[in-house]
Design an enzyme around this catalytic site. Structure first.
Site, PDB file in Angstrom:
ATOM      1  CB  SER A  50      10.526  -0.495 -32.914  1.00  0.00           C
ATOM      2  OG  SER A  50       9.807   0.075 -31.836  1.00  0.00           O
ATOM      3  CG  ASP A  82      13.416  -0.509 -36.849  1.00  0.00           C
ATOM      4  OD1 ASP A  82      14.251  -1.042 -37.603  1.00  0.00           O
ATOM      5  OD2 ASP A  82      13.723   0.107 -35.805  1.00  0.00           O
TER       6      ASP A  82
HETATM    7 ZN   LIG Z   1      18.012  -1.645 -35.720  1.00  0.00          ZN
END
Ligand SMILES: [Zn+2]
Length: 283
Positions: A50, A82
């Site tokens: 992320s 992500d």
């Molecule tokens: Zn997500």
């Protein structure tokens, strides 16, 4: 083996009716837990980073850790971005060696989301790297009511238009799940998943899946979900085990004595998910 792209993995999942787990990794212990689990289950796996993980660990560190682990592994491993926040972040990750990208334009207008996604697809496909995008919005826990969740769901006709314009390889859909849920209580709109899947004909991605029930997974996969994102559940498992280790020995000063049980707990969660998603034995 070397990192593989997500394209073949998700196409195979779609064809054979299972889903590939995409697990968020924030540091070395996560990477080890996820890849060891995949090896033991003989399952293909997606490791994803992320924006928070990239900020925390550093882009090059993440790529290096995952590459080394993937090369030693006998199962296919994908490194996925992500919720890539913008065009440039996708370019940086493509250059750094990610083998799957995501652009999250879900807070933008349809037109803007489609335009940026299309640009990313062009550069990524030039390097044989697939792209996931999001239409509709999977919200964050604590900020929304059930009515909000329903209002943000992906519209099937819009999804078709979006896929045709952008040429994406997989679509993240808003179908009732919510990010960062701590309990498994999300109510999925399975008919909507089916309808979108039939219309767009590409693999669908379920975000916020830590909050989905085991039954929910079982219904969502045959309906068209081919990639399932898990982050919160690993964080929870790791912290629980780490706290227990500290409670057992409050004077512990060696971080390894805390992180090792955390890593073991995450590995067990990943393995359980792989069995539930039907990924075990598919590598
Ligand atoms: Zn997500």
């Amino acid at each position: 083996m070397a990192l593989v792209t997500g394209k073949e993995l998700l196409e195979d999942a779609r064809k054979r009716g299972y889903a590939v787990g995409a697990f968020n990794a924030n540091n070395l212990e996560y990477v080890q837990a996820i890849i060891e689990a995949a090896e033991e289950e003989k399952a293909p796996v997606i490791l994803q980073a992320s924006q928070g993980a990239i900020k925390y660990a550093g882009l090059d560190h993440i790529v290096a850790m995952v590459k080394v682990s993937a090369e030693k592994a006998t199962v296919p491993v994908v490194l996925h971005l992500d919720h890539g926040t913008d065009f440039l972040q996708n370019v940086r990750c493509l250059r750094a060696g990610f083998t799957s990208l995501m652009f999250d334009g879900s807070s933008l207008s349809f037109e803007k989301n489609a335009a940026i996604t299309k640009k990313i697809v062009e550069i990524a496909h030039a390097c044989n790297v697939p792209v996931e995008a999001e239409l509709g919005k999977v919200p964050q826990a604590g900020q929304v009511t059930r009515e909000d969740v329903e209002a943000l769901m992906t519209d099937p006709e819009e999804a078709l238009k979006f896929v045709e314009i952008t040429g994406i390889d997989s679509l993240a859909v808003a179908v009732g799940s919510v990010h960062a849920m701590r309990e498994q209580s999300a109510d999925l709109d399975i008919d909507r998943i089916k309808k979108i899947s039939e219309l767009v004909g590409i693999p669908l991605v379920l975000h916020g899946a830590s909050g989905v029930t085991d039954e929910g997974y079982k219904d969502a996969i045959p309906a068209g979900i081919c990639k399932i994102n898990i982050a919160t559940e690993l964080n929870k498992a790791c912290m629980k085990a780490a706290k227990e280790a500290i409670a057992k020995d409050p004077n512990v000063i060696d971080l390894r004595k805390v992180l090792k049980p955390g890593r073991e707990a995450m590995k067990e969660r990943v393995k359980a998910k792989m069995r539930l998603f039907g990924t075990s034995g598919k590598a």
